[in-house]
Scaffold this active site. Sequence first.
Site, PDB file in Angstrom:
ATOM      1  CG  PHE A 204     -17.783 -14.355  16.428  1.00  8.57           C
ATOM      2  CD1 PHE A 204     -18.056 -14.136  15.172  1.00  8.57           C
ATOM      3  CD2 PHE A 204     -18.885 -14.154  17.328  1.00  8.57           C
ATOM      4  CE1 PHE A 204     -18.968 -13.633  14.751  1.00  8.57           C
ATOM      5  CE2 PHE A 204     -20.081 -13.422  16.853  1.00  8.57           C
ATOM      6  CZ  PHE A 204     -20.049 -13.143  15.518  1.00  8.57           C
TER       7      PHE A 204
ATOM      8  CG  ASP B  36     -17.603 -21.389  18.936  1.00  8.77           C
ATOM      9  OD1 ASP B  36     -18.153 -21.828  18.106  1.00  8.77           O
ATOM     10  OD2 ASP B  36     -17.906 -20.269  19.639  1.00  8.77           O
TER      11      ASP B  36
ATOM     12  CE1 TYR C 262     -25.578 -17.987  13.027  1.00 11.47           C
ATOM     13  CE2 TYR C 262     -26.761 -18.794  15.043  1.00 11.47           C
ATOM     14  CZ  TYR C 262     -26.050 -18.149  14.433  1.00 11.47           C
ATOM     15  OH  TYR C 262     -24.979 -17.141  15.536  1.00 11.47           O
ATOM     16  CE  LYS C 263     -22.188 -18.476  12.493  1.00  9.44           C
ATOM     17  NZ  LYS C 263     -21.101 -18.301  13.603  1.00  9.44           N
TER      18      LYS C 263
ATOM     19  NE  ARG D  24     -17.697 -14.426   6.463  1.00  9.59           N
ATOM     20  CZ  ARG D  24     -18.355 -14.734   7.618  1.00  9.59           C
ATOM     21  NH1 ARG D  24     -17.585 -15.337   8.890  1.00  9.59           N
ATOM     22  NH2 ARG D  24     -19.529 -14.411   7.846  1.00  9.59           N
TER      23      ARG D  24
END
Length: 400
Positions: free
Chosen positions: A116, A187, A212-213, A359
């Site tokens: 990311f 990560d 939050y995912k 996605r």
Amino acid sequence: MTNMPKTLPIKDQFFLPDGMIYLDGNSLGPLPKGTTAQLTQMVEDEWGDHLITGWNKDGWMDQPARVGNMVAGLIGAPAGSVTMGDTLSVKVYQALSAALKMRPDRRVILSDNGNFPSDLYMAQGLVQQLGQGYELRVVDPEDVASAIDDTIAVAMITQVDYRTGRMHDMDTVTKAAHAAGAVMLWDLAHSAGAVPVDLTASNCEFAVGCTYKYLNGGPGAPAFIYARDDVAKAMQPALAGWLGHDAPFAFEPDYRPAPGIARMRVGTPPVMQMTALEHALGVWDGVDMQDLRAASIHLSELFIEKVEASCPDLTLVSPRDSAVRGSQVSFAFAEGYAAMQALIAHNVIGDFRAPDIMRFGFTPLYLDDDDVLQAVDVLTKVMRDRLWDNPMYKARNKVT
Ligand SMILES: *Cc1c(COP(=O)(O)O)cnc(C)c1O
């Protein structure tokens, strides 16, 4: 609290708008039922009535450790090894700088180009700040293990690729890092709550991730950071904040680190966000991560099979082998942005990642076969009838 495995899905524990099929829990998890009441209680009874005494009376000060233990349980980490706070970008910076200090005679941070961007940006910023020949080396994901040699101070790798869902084998990469004397930083942004993770078994030095995912902590929920016990006791924090001090309320002029992972705390924790997250993590009680993984693979395979059969213009860019795929499925399509906007207009929510990736996240806590089949029907209509070919769907929003 129960240890009986829950049968998935547990949709009734989430607020999901009527008629919406939500395939974006990999980006922002939905609102667990009860979070609103929990937050109201915290705001009215704790903040409202208790004011400053809430830090003791309501356990706000210990919340980062308490919530950290809940996260630890989901990523195979021992109690006391995880703390919460700040955003993931900040936690990447903290872990990375502590890792570099462990290898003072080495100068290279290794990462891959599937990472990311914020992780890479944080590394670039740190390298600039340090000077002295530090560098970030970025290779193709397939080349990570072979690129780890004795010049590498730290391998900073995101397990699951945010665009394609391609998943690194933690064991292989960590072993390669350790064989070369490098520090391993994982990560877990797209792993925590998505795939089984066993940090203790992996033996990595550091891990970070967001909540939050797949963990449903809400927009802006605090990130987590893990350090292996021996590492946590010796690490030097770059962001030496007062709440990472051994005795914050002694107000000493000089920094002395708290024992263990607590030294990765920085400043005042976001109590409201932490409260929402603490409630959301309760949903996982009794969820077996192996069951979750099996359900995730099943939903993903069903989606791939049906989409490939009915949407010939979409090209699978996720690995076909579920063993090396996280909990998302991505398809490439030149007009992917417009196609995703058309889907969203028809209440099937996924997202788009430049340049051409559509996605879809598969979150077995609240998705079942019916959801997948309905989503495929809508996607088929969007593609077959070229619903995307409409100027309305082509104007880019700020968040894609
Ligand atoms: C989602 C994500 C981030 C986001 O970082 P924030 O600081 O929480 O905005 C960072 N890194 C990875 C790998 C991610 O997937």
